[in-house]
Scaffold this motif. Structure first.
Motif, short mmCIF file in Angstrom:
data_model
loop_
_atom_site.label_atom_id
_atom_site.label_comp_id
_atom_site.label_asym_id
_atom_site.label_seq_id
_atom_site.Cartn_x
_atom_site.Cartn_y
_atom_site.Cartn_z
N GLU A 110 0.72 -1.02 0.06
CA GLU A 110 0.13 0.08 0.03
C GLU A 110 0.95 1.23 0.15
O GLU A 110 0.41 1.99 -0.96
CB GLU A 110 -1.03 0.13 1.30
N GLN A 111 1.71 1.35 0.73
CA GLN A 111 2.86 2.32 0.79
C GLN A 111 3.57 2.61 -0.68
O GLN A 111 3.45 3.95 -0.95
CB GLN A 111 3.99 2.16 1.91
N ARG A 113 2.16 1.69 -3.34
CA ARG A 113 1.09 2.33 -4.42
C ARG A 113 0.77 3.73 -4.17
O ARG A 113 0.58 4.45 -5.10
CB ARG A 113 -0.13 1.47 -4.03
N GLN A 114 0.74 4.02 -2.91
CA GLN A 114 0.69 5.44 -2.64
C GLN A 114 1.68 6.63 -3.15
O GLN A 114 1.62 7.57 -3.69
CB GLN A 114 0.36 5.76 -1.20
#
Length: 118
Positions: A110-111, A113-114
């Protein structure tokens, strides 16, 4: 995480730390011992290029040394293997692949992707 597993990771981390510190010491020693005078500018440029490359590698290793020391501190505090984002356990497979990690695979994904978005 069980104490035996944490100690196993401590040994791995300490071994990596010892090796990195030993290599850094060798680099410093080699660079201070080199008193070579190159009359040829091309040879001198090649030496400088090699030194710059070596220093970039050592800088990356310096950052890894800090992460290893932080991971050993987390073992001492009993927080090793806990994701700093979701506070779930980090899988043993992930810790074996990257023992200095502070995020579980889901939070790391997720990190990343952000970071791509932003």
């Amino acid at each position: 995480m069980k104490k035996e597993k944490a100690e196993e990771f401590r040994k791995v981390l300490q071994s990596q730390l010892d090796e990195l510190v030993r290599e850094a010491g060798k680099t410093v020693s080699e660079m201070t011992d080199e008193k070579t005078n190159f009359p040829d500018p091309t040879d001198r440029a090649s030496l400088e290029s090699d030194r710059n490359f070596e220093l970039r590698i050592r800088d990356r290793e310096r950052k890894l040394i800090m992460k290893i020391r932080e991971a050993i501190e987390r073992i001492d505090e009993g927080a090793f293997g806990i994701c700093e984002s979701c506070e779930e356990e980090i899988s043993e497979a992930r810790l074996r692949a990257r023992p200095v990690t502070t995020l579980c695979i889901e939070c790391k994904t997720e990190q990343e992707r952000q970071e791509k978005i932003g």
